[in-house]
Enzyme design. Sequence first.
Site, PDB file in Angstrom:
ATOM      1  N   LEU A 261       0.819  -1.217   0.000  1.00  0.00           N
ATOM      2  CA  LEU A 261       0.000   0.000   0.000  1.00  0.00           C
ATOM      3  C   LEU A 261       0.854   1.269   0.000  1.00  0.00           C
ATOM      4  O   LEU A 261       1.859   1.341   0.696  1.00  0.00           O
ATOM      5  CB  LEU A 261      -0.825  -0.034   1.286  1.00  0.00           C
ATOM      6  CG  LEU A 261      -1.897   1.017   1.480  1.00  0.00           C
ATOM      7  CD1 LEU A 261      -3.130   0.607   0.676  1.00  0.00           C
ATOM      8  CD2 LEU A 261      -2.237   1.125   2.955  1.00  0.00           C
ATOM      9  N   HIS A 262       0.462   2.283  -0.759  1.00  0.00           N
ATOM     10  CA  HIS A 262       1.186   3.559  -0.720  1.00  0.00           C
ATOM     11  C   HIS A 262       0.298   4.699  -1.203  1.00  0.00           C
ATOM     12  O   HIS A 262      -0.483   4.535  -2.133  1.00  0.00           O
ATOM     13  CB  HIS A 262       2.471   3.489  -1.552  1.00  0.00           C
ATOM     14  CG  HIS A 262       2.256   3.036  -2.967  1.00  0.00           C
ATOM     15  ND1 HIS A 262       2.093   1.713  -3.307  1.00  0.00           N
ATOM     16  CD2 HIS A 262       2.173   3.722  -4.130  1.00  0.00           C
ATOM     17  CE1 HIS A 262       1.925   1.609  -4.610  1.00  0.00           C
ATOM     18  NE2 HIS A 262       1.954   2.813  -5.145  1.00  0.00           N
ATOM     19  N   PHE A 263       0.446   5.827  -0.538  1.00  0.00           N
ATOM     20  CA  PHE A 263      -0.229   7.053  -0.965  1.00  0.00           C
ATOM     21  C   PHE A 263       0.616   7.747  -2.021  1.00  0.00           C
ATOM     22  O   PHE A 263       1.836   7.823  -1.887  1.00  0.00           O
ATOM     23  CB  PHE A 263      -0.381   8.037   0.209  1.00  0.00           C
ATOM     24  CG  PHE A 263      -1.568   7.759   1.077  1.00  0.00           C
ATOM     25  CD1 PHE A 263      -2.792   8.347   0.792  1.00  0.00           C
ATOM     26  CD2 PHE A 263      -1.460   6.925   2.184  1.00  0.00           C
ATOM     27  CE1 PHE A 263      -3.896   8.108   1.596  1.00  0.00           C
ATOM     28  CE2 PHE A 263      -2.559   6.675   2.987  1.00  0.00           C
ATOM     29  CZ  PHE A 263      -3.779   7.263   2.695  1.00  0.00           C
TER      30      PHE A 263
END
Length: 163
Positions: free
Chosen positions: A115-117
Amino acid sequence: MKTMWAPWRMEYILSDKPDACVFCQALDVSDNLTLYKGSTTLVVMNKFPYINGHLLVAPCRHIAALKHISKDEMGDLLLTVEKSIDILKEVMRPDGFNVGLNLGRVAGAGVEEHLHFHIVPRWFGDVNALTVFADVRVIPEHIRATYQNLKPNFEQLPPTISK
Ligand SMILES: [Zn+2]
């Protein structure tokens, strides 16, 4: 306005993707794209940016979904997103930001399993807002120069931002 191709983006689209997770690699290897390594969160420059200053903020743990993140990690992750925006504002003076998660390949996720913004700074007149996540765009400043400009501010962040 003249549109230029960003050849490294096309290189990425056409290349074989590495087996190892780029975020987990960023924790192990001291590369020159990692801006910040905290206790639970890291910030890296996107090697294949949509626009200059495009940052990725990820939990240090290899987690694919928000529901697997602890409350502490979530707090730190969002505060790191906020701090990263502050630093981009100070150093690059954008007019706004696109911030978000690309969940699933269909939504443009290049690395689905960690997961990454995305934090994408925007300037008036840069490009069409709605195509920012889907196309090749102008990168007016070289990624290494941007890294050098941002790094001193990230070095001042504490290991755990939420404490
Ligand atoms: Zn990972």
